[in-house]
Scaffold this active site. Structure first.
Site, PDB file in Angstrom:
ATOM      1  N   SER C  45      65.593  38.541  62.473  1.00 39.62           N
ATOM      2  CA  SER C  45      64.445  39.435  62.485  1.00 39.62           C
ATOM      3  C   SER C  45      64.886  40.762  61.879  1.00 39.62           C
ATOM      4  O   SER C  45      65.882  41.340  62.316  1.00 39.62           O
ATOM      5  CB  SER C  45      63.955  39.625  63.921  1.00 39.62           C
ATOM      6  OG  SER C  45      62.655  40.161  63.927  1.00 39.62           O
ATOM      7  N   GLU C  46      64.167  41.239  60.871  1.00 41.11           N
ATOM      8  CA  GLU C  46      64.597  42.417  60.109  1.00 41.11           C
ATOM      9  C   GLU C  46      64.820  43.647  60.977  1.00 41.11           C
ATOM     10  O   GLU C  46      65.554  44.556  60.603  1.00 41.11           O
ATOM     11  CB  GLU C  46      63.547  42.831  59.062  1.00 41.11           C
ATOM     12  CG  GLU C  46      63.197  41.831  58.030  1.00 41.11           C
ATOM     13  CD  GLU C  46      61.922  41.111  58.406  1.00 41.11           C
ATOM     14  OE1 GLU C  46      62.018  40.172  59.237  1.00 41.11           O
ATOM     15  OE2 GLU C  46      60.857  41.464  57.888  1.00 41.11           O
ATOM     16  N   ASN C  47      64.108  43.713  62.110  1.00 40.95           N
ATOM     17  CA  ASN C  47      64.239  44.903  62.941  1.00 40.95           C
ATOM     18  C   ASN C  47      65.525  44.920  63.766  1.00 40.95           C
ATOM     19  O   ASN C  47      65.716  45.829  64.571  1.00 40.95           O
ATOM     20  CB  ASN C  47      63.004  45.063  63.849  1.00 40.95           C
ATOM     21  CG  ASN C  47      62.730  43.829  64.683  1.00 40.95           C
ATOM     22  OD1 ASN C  47      62.832  42.708  64.204  1.00 40.95           O
ATOM     23  ND2 ASN C  47      62.385  44.029  65.932  1.00 40.95           N
TER      24      ASN C  47
END
Lengths: 208, 256, 208, 256
Positions: C45-47
């Protein structure tokens, strides 16, 4: 004239409360013995540590806990560990308030040479080039002259540079000089040193 | 990018069942096994460690035994005489070092001065950032470090906001060899104290990374907020005994 | 012709055991329901998370644990958390084996447009440009044509690009196409779709 | 760089005595107090958080109350309507946003489309790396992200090993506002789960950084291997209650 310890004590006067500081090897390491009462500084070690504590007690050495000089040390209460890229990110990014470093030569424009003597054994610059390029204020502590009596405070460095126009203040056995527009300015004379003596021992232009 | 309808997730039971055996695939029985198929004469290796602190002792030893030649190694130091990367100097397996400091090693100096060994000095922070950049898909970055010194010779210069910087390149190594403290079987690694040092950036810049640790624990044993090197960077794992030699034993006396 | 779930199931066949994968929002999110038996993938997940678990049970939502779509999720056994610069370092550095993303348009040279329709509301590219530039293999999942029946598989994109020459494979409701030298190559036809139907619905050059 | 004689260290007793009171200097009583003297119309602020996760709620609120105008804010998102940075949109305190995604905010769209608000879109990873680079003294770096798109327009292009990259600039902000989970009094911060996100790079790129946390603990309470943001990056600290609103509450049912 100041001895090694007096030079370190004078350099310690440069420190301000709350600062994060990097001390080089040699006389700069001695600075930690003279931090003034009421001034708390956190020492950074390039190999990934903020908050260098004293050497461990005999028998408590930890191979996973060393300083940039590869000496066993201890942690302090506020210590944090991080990797080398993070360590130099904070150095390069100007987060370290001051570096106190040794030198072979300093020039009147702030050039510094402290890593290489051509023709002699070259050990490498380690983190010195990063420190002088990134740290907010660079203070050099060294003898004013070499063993042959020749000035190490020069119009221009003769040795390969560690950094260009990076030094802010020079503390030697003869006194304290600042790098200013046009040359060096005398800030302070060591005990028993006259201005003439300092000027005579200095090849660099002295202004003001 | 728009809001998404709530969806069920993959079968949780299946996930749990497969997890243990799948992640076990990263764990190898020995350094030699972990290196199997990865070594090649003339290859470029990035090695973790600072001085003798946090060095991949077991992997260095196995590369020595494998006899791989003409290595280019990016490592802050090159061990000491007859220990750490110094072992690979003794056996003349190293063609070139990329380092910031090599002062602890007489054999290094001898080979360098005699022209047997190439040496590319990098400022320590530049070396660390070159590894980090290579791992992060950044082929080049600008730094003030080394401007006006021999380090800047032949490099692109560029001014930003009135100050001059030089372009340094990201490094991508064929293989990274690093040493952690604990890892879980999925390759998540934690380091201990200043033994973290170059191990994290070196691991990231390797096309393949092998990590040796003191202890491998089951996946799920480590707090996900404490991971220093996520498993995605670690392709092969081994556990073993480390000598962890101290280079400069400095102590103080206990006060009475 | 495949429906959304069949497209997701077909996309799931792209996954290989041990891979770290990033799934975009929309149909790509459905892919996680169809991961083949014996294949274990870790979702990024990019976050700042590797190892996205299922949605939490009601009442167990954690505001500190969300995915890139800002939905509450859970952690898995192998999960690790990190900051956004580290997250995109692994994306940009090619550590993610595959991204499966939605698209508005794909061109025969692999150009992708999925973030902006001029004149309409622009929400931003989020992490899409970083993903298509950095991830090793980019698979697009989308309907072959728009609501007006016009092909979204084009000779050249008409919308502003997310990335240039970045798509490797296109999975649509009509089949599977690969981006190859000179155009697209048909890899597979969806159930009940003829090659003629696929060709007719495709503006892009089909080769081989 | 040479070996150094063993030297005594600074007085340990003194260190211990002064430590508590000195580091307490970073701790402020409220967000308003922590911001005192730092706010100026037209300033550039970097803000941590992703969506509503890990946002500096208390500092945003205090900036709202202070009424500082013409702000340029670098933040991945701009909150939602009437919460997070959305509060500063309502009060028209923001002149320009540097963001990757602003889809959750109708008022944002209204101000942007009417020309009241400037918007510079950055790819999310480029924004994170620009902050990290700015904090690391790197004025520019090359990336493949955005090559051939509108993002590349007007930027320097350079080829490395046959591939084209664009030059992106490091960001240095006048002030960074971030939100952590726990901090010790010396400013060492740890984050919780995905609330870490942009808080670390944003903190690093601030000339001054204020961090709000849920709990301040005495220096020495945190494991030095668990610190996500070392105290050197954090100049002022506050503790307070956080709403921690959830943007998309997605759940599954418990199986019987």
């Amino acid at each position: 004239m100041w001895d090694r310890n007096q030079m370190a004590a004078r350099a310690a006067q440069e420190l301000q409360d709350g600062w994060y500081v990097n001390l080089g090897i040699g006389i700069p390491t001695l600075v930690s013995n003279y931090i003034p009462e009421g001034v708390e500084v956190t020492l950074q070690s390039e190999n990934g540590m903020l908050g260098i504590g004293p050497f461990p007690y005999e028998g408590e050495e930890d191979p996973d806990l060393i300083n940039a000089g590869k000496q066993t040390v201890t942690a302090e209460k506020q210590t944090s560990f991080f990797d080398s890229s993070e360590s130099f990110a904070m150095i390069r990014g100007g987060k370290i308030a001051m570096a106190i470093l040794g030198a072979m030569e300093v020039a009147e424009n702030g050039d510094l040479a402290n890593w290489m003597i051509p023709g002699k054994l070259v050990k490498g610059m380690g983190g010195a080039m990063d420190l002088v390029a990134g740290v907010k204020r660079v203070v050099v502590v060294m003898d004013h002259t070499n063993k042959a009596g020749e000035s190490k405070v020069l119009k221009a460095c003769t040795l390969p540079l560690t950094g260009q126009k990076v030094v802010d203040r020079i503390i030697t056995n003869l006194g304290v000089l600042d790098v200013v527009e046009g040359g060096l300015r005398i800030v302070e004379l060591a005990d028993g040193v006259s201005e003439d003596e300092l000027r005579t021992a200095t090849e660099a232009t002295i202004v003001g | 990018m728009a809001a998404v309808a709530l969806t069920p997730f993959r079968n949780v039971a299946k996930t749990k069942r497969n997890q243990a055996e799948d992640f076990m695939k990263k764990v190898y029985g020995s350094a030699a096994e972990a290196l199997d198929g990865l070594l090649k004469d003339g290859m470029f290796i990035a090695a973790g460690g600072f001085g003798l602190c946090g060095i991949p002792e077991l992997l260095i030893d196995a590369i020595h035994k494998a006899g791989t030649k003409d290595l280019t190694i990016a490592s802050n130091n090159c061990g000491v005489d007859h220990f750490g990367l110094g072992i690979l100097l003794d056996s003349r397996q190293i063609k070139k070092m990329i380092s910031s400091y090599v002062g602890e090693n007489a054999e290094f100096m001898r080979q360098y001065l005699s022209g047997e060994l190439e040496l590319e000095f990098n400022p320590q922070g530049t070396l660390a950032e070159r590894m980090r950049a290579g791992g992060a898909g950044i082929p080049g970055f600008y730094t003030k470090t080394g401007v006006g010194t021999v380090i800047a010779e032949g490099k692109d210069h560029k001014d930003f906001d009135g100050e001059t910087y030089i372009l340094e390149r990201g490094i991508v190594a064929d293989l990274a060899i690093v040493k952690g403290w604990k890892a879980d079987e999925s390759g998540n690694v934690i380091f201990r104290k200043t033994a973290r040092n170059f191990n994290v950036p070196a691991a990231k810049c390797g096309r393949v990374c092998i990590c040796e640790v003191e202890e491998i624990v089951p996946t799920g044993s480590l707090d996900p907020d404490h991971i220093h090197l996520p498993g995605i960077y670690v392709h092969r794992l081994i556990q073993g005994q480390h000598e962890k030699r101290i280079e400069q034993r400095t102590t103080r006396k206990k006060e009475a």
